[in-house]
Structure formats: structure tokens, C-alpha cells
Scaffold this active site. Structure first.
Site, PDB file in Angstrom:
ATOM      1  N   GLU A 114     -50.717 -47.526 -34.174  1.00 22.96           N
ATOM      2  CA  GLU A 114     -52.418 -47.264 -34.231  1.00 22.96           C
ATOM      3  C   GLU A 114     -52.839 -47.863 -35.034  1.00 22.96           C
ATOM      4  O   GLU A 114     -54.460 -47.587 -35.392  1.00 22.96           O
ATOM      5  CB  GLU A 114     -52.935 -45.571 -34.172  1.00 22.96           C
ATOM      6  CG  GLU A 114     -52.056 -45.076 -35.305  1.00 22.96           C
ATOM      7  CD  GLU A 114     -52.163 -43.253 -35.436  1.00 22.96           C
ATOM      8  OE1 GLU A 114     -53.684 -43.115 -35.226  1.00 22.96           O
ATOM      9  OE2 GLU A 114     -51.301 -42.624 -34.990  1.00 22.96           O
ATOM     10  N   SER A 135     -53.254 -37.514 -31.330  1.00 26.26           N
ATOM     11  CA  SER A 135     -54.414 -37.313 -31.163  1.00 26.26           C
ATOM     12  C   SER A 135     -55.384 -37.872 -30.041  1.00 26.26           C
ATOM     13  O   SER A 135     -55.503 -38.856 -29.668  1.00 26.26           O
ATOM     14  CB  SER A 135     -54.855 -37.511 -32.817  1.00 26.26           C
ATOM     15  OG  SER A 135     -54.420 -35.998 -33.754  1.00 26.26           O
ATOM     16  N   HIS A 152     -43.260 -34.020 -34.271  1.00 26.86           N
ATOM     17  CA  HIS A 152     -44.178 -34.904 -35.228  1.00 26.86           C
ATOM     18  C   HIS A 152     -44.206 -34.712 -36.807  1.00 26.86           C
ATOM     19  O   HIS A 152     -45.131 -33.504 -36.999  1.00 26.86           O
ATOM     20  CB  HIS A 152     -46.060 -35.019 -33.986  1.00 26.86           C
ATOM     21  CG  HIS A 152     -46.615 -36.020 -35.248  1.00 26.86           C
ATOM     22  ND1 HIS A 152     -46.011 -37.386 -35.456  1.00 26.86           N
ATOM     23  CD2 HIS A 152     -47.889 -35.849 -35.694  1.00 26.86           C
ATOM     24  CE1 HIS A 152     -46.744 -37.569 -36.132  1.00 26.86           C
ATOM     25  NE2 HIS A 152     -48.405 -37.145 -35.895  1.00 26.86           N
ATOM     26  N   ASN A 205     -47.448 -39.496 -43.638  1.00 25.06           N
ATOM     27  CA  ASN A 205     -47.431 -39.514 -42.303  1.00 25.06           C
ATOM     28  C   ASN A 205     -47.218 -41.511 -41.766  1.00 25.06           C
ATOM     29  O   ASN A 205     -47.937 -42.504 -42.449  1.00 25.06           O
ATOM     30  CB  ASN A 205     -48.651 -39.599 -41.872  1.00 25.06           C
ATOM     31  CG  ASN A 205     -48.504 -38.921 -40.927  1.00 25.06           C
ATOM     32  OD1 ASN A 205     -48.092 -39.601 -40.255  1.00 25.06           O
ATOM     33  ND2 ASN A 205     -49.923 -38.958 -40.255  1.00 25.06           N
ATOM     34  N   CYS A 213     -50.415 -41.118 -32.014  1.00 28.98           N
ATOM     35  CA  CYS A 213     -49.340 -41.048 -33.008  1.00 28.98           C
ATOM     36  C   CYS A 213     -47.897 -40.664 -32.148  1.00 28.98           C
ATOM     37  O   CYS A 213     -46.847 -41.255 -32.257  1.00 28.98           O
ATOM     38  CB  CYS A 213     -48.914 -39.819 -33.473  1.00 28.98           C
ATOM     39  SG  CYS A 213     -50.032 -39.922 -35.756  1.00 28.98           S
ATOM     40  N   LYS A 244     -45.801 -25.445 -39.438  1.00 30.99           N
ATOM     41  CA  LYS A 244     -46.784 -24.077 -39.333  1.00 30.99           C
ATOM     42  C   LYS A 244     -46.320 -24.141 -37.271  1.00 30.99           C
ATOM     43  O   LYS A 244     -46.991 -22.825 -37.151  1.00 30.99           O
ATOM     44  CB  LYS A 244     -47.846 -25.019 -38.952  1.00 30.99           C
ATOM     45  CG  LYS A 244     -48.941 -24.586 -40.543  1.00 30.99           C
ATOM     46  CD  LYS A 244     -49.918 -25.277 -40.129  1.00 30.99           C
ATOM     47  CE  LYS A 244     -50.532 -26.096 -42.114  1.00 30.99           C
ATOM     48  NZ  LYS A 244     -51.750 -24.907 -42.454  1.00 30.99           N
ATOM     49  N   SER A 274     -57.791 -30.770 -36.211  1.00 33.20           N
ATOM     50  CA  SER A 274     -56.255 -30.909 -36.394  1.00 33.20           C
ATOM     51  C   SER A 274     -55.250 -30.531 -36.094  1.00 33.20           C
ATOM     52  O   SER A 274     -54.009 -30.433 -34.955  1.00 33.20           O
ATOM     53  CB  SER A 274     -56.506 -32.213 -37.309  1.00 33.20           C
ATOM     54  OG  SER A 274     -56.045 -32.339 -37.955  1.00 33.20           O
ATOM     55  N   ASP A 316     -54.291 -29.361 -58.074  1.00 30.51           N
ATOM     56  CA  ASP A 316     -53.595 -28.943 -58.057  1.00 30.51           C
ATOM     57  C   ASP A 316     -52.366 -29.136 -57.750  1.00 30.51           C
ATOM     58  O   ASP A 316     -52.338 -29.395 -56.403  1.00 30.51           O
ATOM     59  CB  ASP A 316     -53.506 -26.690 -58.098  1.00 30.51           C
ATOM     60  CG  ASP A 316     -52.211 -26.624 -58.249  1.00 30.51           C
ATOM     61  OD1 ASP A 316     -52.449 -24.860 -59.157  1.00 30.51           O
ATOM     62  OD2 ASP A 316     -51.449 -26.722 -58.839  1.00 30.51           O
ATOM     63  N   THR A 356     -51.896 -37.398 -47.107  1.00 28.25           N
ATOM     64  CA  THR A 356     -50.774 -37.181 -46.078  1.00 28.25           C
ATOM     65  C   THR A 356     -50.834 -38.829 -45.138  1.00 28.25           C
ATOM     66  O   THR A 356     -50.961 -38.767 -43.623  1.00 28.25           O
ATOM     67  CB  THR A 356     -51.883 -36.540 -44.932  1.00 28.25           C
ATOM     68  OG1 THR A 356     -52.802 -36.942 -44.023  1.00 28.25           O
ATOM     69  CG2 THR A 356     -51.652 -35.273 -44.806  1.00 28.25           C
TER      70      THR A 356
HETATM   71  N1  CAA Z   1     -50.310 -24.937 -54.599  1.00 34.09           N
HETATM   72  C1  CAA Z   1     -49.689 -24.220 -52.898  1.00 34.09           C
HETATM   73  N2  CAA Z   1     -50.433 -24.866 -51.854  1.00 34.09           N
HETATM   74  C2  CAA Z   1     -51.857 -24.893 -52.242  1.00 34.09           C
HETATM   75  C3  CAA Z   1     -52.051 -24.830 -53.460  1.00 34.09           C
HETATM   76  C4  CAA Z   1     -51.553 -24.938 -54.537  1.00 34.09           C
HETATM   77  N3  CAA Z   1     -52.198 -24.568 -55.747  1.00 34.09           N
HETATM   78  N4  CAA Z   1     -53.871 -24.765 -52.985  1.00 34.09           N
HETATM   79  C5  CAA Z   1     -53.940 -25.373 -51.603  1.00 34.09           C
HETATM   80  N5  CAA Z   1     -52.586 -24.934 -50.902  1.00 34.09           N
HETATM   81  C6  CAA Z   1     -51.942 -24.944 -49.928  1.00 34.09           C
HETATM   82  C7  CAA Z   1     -53.664 -24.204 -48.963  1.00 34.09           C
HETATM   83  O1  CAA Z   1     -52.919 -22.503 -48.811  1.00 34.09           O
HETATM   84  C8  CAA Z   1     -53.000 -24.344 -47.297  1.00 34.09           C
HETATM   85  O2  CAA Z   1     -51.858 -23.973 -46.955  1.00 34.09           O
HETATM   86  P1  CAA Z   1     -52.017 -23.551 -45.735  1.00 34.09           P
HETATM   87  O3  CAA Z   1     -52.048 -24.737 -44.892  1.00 34.09           O
HETATM   88  O4  CAA Z   1     -50.335 -23.603 -45.238  1.00 34.09           O
HETATM   89  O5  CAA Z   1     -53.048 -22.533 -45.187  1.00 34.09           O
HETATM   90  C9  CAA Z   1     -52.016 -26.239 -47.906  1.00 34.09           C
HETATM   91  O6  CAA Z   1     -52.507 -26.427 -48.859  1.00 34.09           O
HETATM   92  C10 CAA Z   1     -53.634 -27.306 -47.735  1.00 34.09           C
HETATM   93  O7  CAA Z   1     -54.562 -27.174 -48.190  1.00 34.09           O
HETATM   94  P2  CAA Z   1     -56.274 -27.167 -47.589  1.00 34.09           P
HETATM   95  O8  CAA Z   1     -56.251 -26.779 -46.179  1.00 34.09           O
HETATM   96  O9  CAA Z   1     -57.237 -26.685 -48.089  1.00 34.09           O
HETATM   97  O10 CAA Z   1     -56.068 -28.755 -47.373  1.00 34.09           O
HETATM   98  P3  CAA Z   1     -57.406 -29.715 -47.267  1.00 34.09           P
HETATM   99  O11 CAA Z   1     -58.860 -29.104 -46.574  1.00 34.09           O
HETATM  100  O12 CAA Z   1     -57.858 -30.418 -48.400  1.00 34.09           O
HETATM  101  O13 CAA Z   1     -56.660 -30.301 -45.636  1.00 34.09           O
HETATM  102  C11 CAA Z   1     -55.447 -31.440 -44.585  1.00 34.09           C
HETATM  103  C12 CAA Z   1     -55.663 -30.407 -45.328  1.00 34.09           C
HETATM  104  C13 CAA Z   1     -56.579 -30.440 -42.766  1.00 34.09           C
HETATM  105  C14 CAA Z   1     -54.202 -31.476 -43.285  1.00 34.09           C
HETATM  106  C15 CAA Z   1     -56.155 -32.589 -44.569  1.00 34.09           C
HETATM  107  O14 CAA Z   1     -54.798 -33.696 -45.238  1.00 34.09           O
HETATM  108  C16 CAA Z   1     -55.910 -33.558 -43.846  1.00 34.09           C
HETATM  109  O15 CAA Z   1     -56.990 -33.735 -42.897  1.00 34.09           O
HETATM  110  N6  CAA Z   1     -54.805 -34.717 -42.986  1.00 34.09           N
HETATM  111  C17 CAA Z   1     -54.794 -36.025 -42.236  1.00 34.09           C
HETATM  112  C18 CAA Z   1     -55.015 -34.599 -40.277  1.00 34.09           C
HETATM  113  C19 CAA Z   1     -53.909 -34.577 -40.277  1.00 34.09           C
HETATM  114  O16 CAA Z   1     -52.964 -34.930 -40.858  1.00 34.09           O
HETATM  115  N7  CAA Z   1     -53.667 -33.660 -39.576  1.00 34.09           N
HETATM  116  C20 CAA Z   1     -52.548 -32.246 -38.663  1.00 34.09           C
HETATM  117  C21 CAA Z   1     -52.580 -32.486 -37.581  1.00 34.09           C
HETATM  118  S1  CAA Z   1     -53.232 -33.570 -36.453  1.00 34.09           S
HETATM  119  C22 CAA Z   1     -51.609 -35.553 -36.143  1.00 34.09           C
HETATM  120  O17 CAA Z   1     -50.538 -34.415 -36.480  1.00 34.09           O
HETATM  121  C23 CAA Z   1     -52.354 -36.675 -35.826  1.00 34.09           C
HETATM  122  C24 CAA Z   1     -51.786 -37.068 -37.391  1.00 34.09           C
HETATM  123  O18 CAA Z   1     -50.540 -37.861 -37.517  1.00 34.09           O
HETATM  124  C25 CAA Z   1     -52.600 -37.699 -37.875  1.00 34.09           C
END
Ligand code: CAA
Length: 389
Positions: A79, A308, A233, A275, A111, A242, A201, A29, A152
Site C-alpha cells: 500500500e 483497513s 496482523h 508496522n 495491509c 486486544k 480502526s 509518557d 505506529t
Molecule cells: N503507560 C502505559 N500505558 C499508557 C500510558 C502510560 N503512561 N498512557 C497511555 N497508555 C495506554 C492507553 O491506556 C491505551 O491503552 P489501551 O488501548 O489498552 O486502552 C494506549 O496506551 C494507547 O493510548 P491512546 O488510546 O490514548 O492512544 P492514541 O489515542 O494516541 O492512539 C492509536 C492510539 C489509535 C493506535 C493511534 O496510534 C493510531 O491511530 N494508529 C494508527 C492506526 C492503527 O494502527 N490502527 C490499528 C487497527 S487498523 C489496522 O490494523 C490496519 C493498519 O495496519 C493501519
């Protein structure tokens, strides 16, 4: 003596993918990508851009001849570097035409690399107040096609001149930090894409923020009301929010509104670039400073850096008189608007293109890339860079 950020340059490649279209292509979606993750466009680096060229292009827009004369240290945080041995800073040093009397190194901690560079630069300027340091944060983030991290990704670089008597932000003491050996996100030397434990993460990003914010409060006695804004970041624009939300009950309604409103502004560029790893915090700072209209000089800005693996740091800075004159919002707006949208199929084709790793030669189409500095090819395992000016 005040030491801090004198100039900030930014570069992102000329191609992007629309996140609504990526969501549809991945049977998601669009609300998840646009609202849940908070990303609208994702920068895509053509084959003629890499961490070196992005950084050089970011630095080119800010350096004067006087800066080039005074810079005696180049610190390159990345990185997604191009060599396990030679520092990316050395390629940039030549491409920018810096003098030979320079230290040039690459710094790595996910990062966090550019923040490490900024803090090292402060130490260098404290010892050599007449000199300047060029700090670069440049990356192409890659998780892989059809992965949960794909949404991302992004590409871009931030270049900062650090000096005494800075024109933009004087960095304050103390700064507080926290390190823990965790596997939330990493990229083994044999892999061109990152591995990530996504939910973990997110949790660690937030718990590190809470840890360093608590340390900072205890050391300084400051509260949220001492900050006009806090920049985070930004791996994706929902992430910092968050973390911010977990401490907002420490302030009153006015404080909450102020910090949330400035958070919105601080994600302006990040939500249409994606990112950029090491540069992401500083792109958020640039968004805040270039897009806000009501933050006066003298305001204190908080900065939360997270890499990370993991290292977190919280520090602060004071905006300097006339700081707006040192920024280039029109130039950045123009660069972002001039970008070209590519289809998901075109993005996938770029993503899966690989350059020779067997010593054979390739010439790349630099005429198709509007950037000044490009990767022109590879020959005998050596990357060939060109500065078109
Ligand atoms: N409308 C609005 N919102 C929706 C939706 C819809 N139709 N469907 C889902 N959502 C929301 C969910 O409720 C969720 O919101 P919350 O987090 O507020 O609960 C959000 O969308 C994301 O949904 P999911 O959690 O289901 O998403 P996902 O499991 O596919 O993964 C993620 C999300 C974990 C960020 C993934 O993209 C990921 O692994 N990214 C890379 C890691 C990352 O960026 N980590 C951040 C911290 S680490 C860091 O900062 C270092 C770095 O740069 C990597």
C-alpha cells in the site's frame, strides 16, 4: 497435495528510532509508547529504500537458483507502491534476475495485500504443482510527524516462496473472510501519508476478528484448544492482544496461558521494527517460529489478517517436519542488531525529504546504505534501482 509457505525472507532498513526518545520528543509518557502501544523501536527507511528495494532485499536472502527457475508468478502486496500503473513486482523481477516466463502483478487492499497474494498463490500451485510463487509484502508506513499514528510507523518487507510440499507451513482449508466498506484508514492518491480514524480502526480490527473467528469455528468445529498459537496482523503489538483477549474465555486456564505466551513470542520482531503493513502478519509468524523453542512440527497455527477499508481473513496452517531448518534466526538477529540508531531530528529530516517529481534528476547516496538493492536516483521520472551484487 499440501500447499503453503516453503521459505520466508525478511528485510528491514538499517536505521531506527528509539521509542522512549520519540515519546519524550512528543511530550508523551514513554509508558504510553512502550507499554500502552507496545513498541520499542521504529524502523526508518532512508531515502535509498522504498517498497521495491525492501521487497527485493527480503527475497534475495531466500532464493536459490532452483527457486528462480521454478518461480513463474510474482505477487507484490503493498500500500506504499511507487507507481499508480506499473507493478512493483516487475522491478523486483529484474532485480532478482528471474526468468522472463513469469506473471508479475501488484495487489492492493491495505495491509491485507500479502494475504490475498498467498491465497492466489495457493490457487496457482494447485493448477501448476511444479511451479513456485514469490509472494511479497513490503511497505513503509507513514502517518505524519506529531500525529497520533506516528508511534505506529515502521518499514520492512517479507518475501515468501509458496510451493507444493512446503518446508514451513502447509495452509489448510477452509479459510474465512469478511469485507465491509468502511473508512477506518485510507490514503487518497494525492497523499503520501495515511488518514486514519484511530479508535474506529481498533474497533473494526477487533470486530472483524470476532466475525471471522466465529465463521471459522462454525465451519470447522475447531476451538481454541486446536491451536498451538494464533498470529495476528500487527499494526502495533498491543493490537492483536486486544483482539485475542476478547475470545480467551472460550478456553481453559492452560489454553489461555499457552496462547498468551505464544503471543508474546509472536511480537518479538514487530516490537522493534514497527508496522510494516502488508508484511506485519508474516513478520509476526516469523517471530513466533524463529524465537519459540517449544512448538513441535504438526502444530496448528492460526493467522488473522486485517486490511483497513476493510477485509479480514482467518485461516490456519500446520507446521511441517523439520521446519526450523528452513528458518534463519541468526541472520535476522544479526540484521536487527547491526542497525544504527538515529535521533528524532535525523528521523524527521529523512521523513521530510522529498524526491523530485518534476522530471529533474537526482543521484542518491547508495554507499551510505548497507542494503544490497537500493534506489540509486531518479531521472526523467524513472526510478533507478541498483543491485550491488
Ligand atoms: N503507560 C502505559 N500505558 C499508557 C500510558 C502510560 N503512561 N498512557 C497511555 N497508555 C495506554 C492507553 O491506556 C491505551 O491503552 P489501551 O488501548 O489498552 O486502552 C494506549 O496506551 C494507547 O493510548 P491512546 O488510546 O490514548 O492512544 P492514541 O489515542 O494516541 O492512539 C492509536 C492510539 C489509535 C493506535 C493511534 O496510534 C493510531 O491511530 N494508529 C494508527 C492506526 C492503527 O494502527 N490502527 C490499528 C487497527 S487498523 C489496522 O490494523 C490496519 C493498519 O495496519 C493501519
Amino acid at each position: 497435495m499440501q500447499i503453503g509457505i516453503d521459505k520466508i525472507g525478511f528485510y528491514t532498513p538499517h536505521l531506527y528510532v528509539d521509542m522512549e526518545k520519540l515519546a519524550l520528543a512528543r511530550n508523551e509518557d514513554p509508558g504510553k509508547f512502550l507499554i500502552g502501544i507496545g513498541q520499542e523501536k521504529m524502523a526508518v527507511a532512508p531515502v535509498t529504500q522504498d517498497a521495491v528495494t525492501l521487497a527485493a532485499n527480503a527475497a534475495l536472502e531466500i532464493l536459490t537458483d532452483e527457486d528462480k527457475e521454478k518461480i513463474d508468478f510474482v505477487i507484490f502486496g503493498t500500500e506504499s507502491g511507487v507507481d499508480h500503473s506499473k507493478a512493483a513486482a516487475i522491478y523486483v523481477h529484474r532485480l532478482l534476475g528471474l526468468k522472463p516466463e513469469v506473471r508479475a502483478v501488484e495487489v492492493k487492499e491495505a495491509c491485507f495485500g500479502a494475504t490475498a497474494g498467498l491465497q492466489m498463490a495457493r490457487g496457482h500451485i494447485a493448477l501448476h504443482p511444479e511451479s513456485k510463487v514469490l509472494v511479497l509484502g513490503s511497505d513503509i508506513s507513514r502517518y505524519g510527524l506529531n500525529t497520533s499514528g506516528e508511534v505506529t510507523q515502521g518499514a520492512g518487507a517479507v518475501a515468501m516462496v509458496v510451493s507444493a510440499h512446503p518446508k514451513i507451513l502447509a495452509i489448510e482449508e477452509p479459510s474465512v473472510y469478511h469485507t465491509e466498506d468502511i473508512m477506518d484508514f485510507w490514503r487518497p492518491v494525492y497523499s503520501d501519508s495515511a488518514y486514519v480514524d484511530g479508535k474506529f480502526s481498533n474497533e473494526k480490527y477487533i470486530s472483524f476478528f470476532q466475525n471471522v473467528w466465529k465463521q471459522y469455528r462454525e465451519k470447522t468445529g475447531f476451538t481454541l484448544s486446536d491451536f498451538k498459537a494464533i498470529c495476528f496482523h500487527m499494526p502495533y503489538t498491543k493490537m492483536g492482544l486486544k483482539a485475542l483477549r476478547t475470545v480467551l474465555d472460550e478456553t481453559d486456564e492452560d489454553g489461555r496461558e499457552r496462547l498468551l505466551a505464544h503471543y508474546e513470542t509472536s511480537k518479538s520482531y514487530n516490537k522493534i521494527v514497527g508496522n510494516i503493513y502488508t508484511g506485519a502478519l508474516y513478520l509476526s509468524l516469523l517471530s513466533l517460529l524463529e524465537q519459540n523453542t517449544n512448538i513441535e512440527a504438526g502444530a496448528r497455527i492460526g493467522l488473522y489478517s486485517y486490511g483497513s477499508g476493510a477485509v479480514g481473513e482467518f485461516f490456519s496452517g500446520i507446521l511441517q517436519p523439520g521446519y526450523r531448518k528452513a528458518l534463519q534466526p541468526a541472520r535476522h538477529q544479526q540484521m536487527l542488531e547491526a542497525r544504527k540508531e538515529i535521533s528524532v531530528a535525523e528521523y524527521e529530516a529523512i521523513f521530510t525529504t522529498s524526491l523530485p517529481n518534476d522530471g529533474s534528476a537526482v543521484t542518491l547516496p547508495v554507499n551510505e546504505d548497507p542494503a544490497t538493492v537500493c534506489l540509486a536516483g531518479i531521472e526523467g521520472h524513472k526510478r533507478q534501482y541498483v543491485n550491488k551484487n
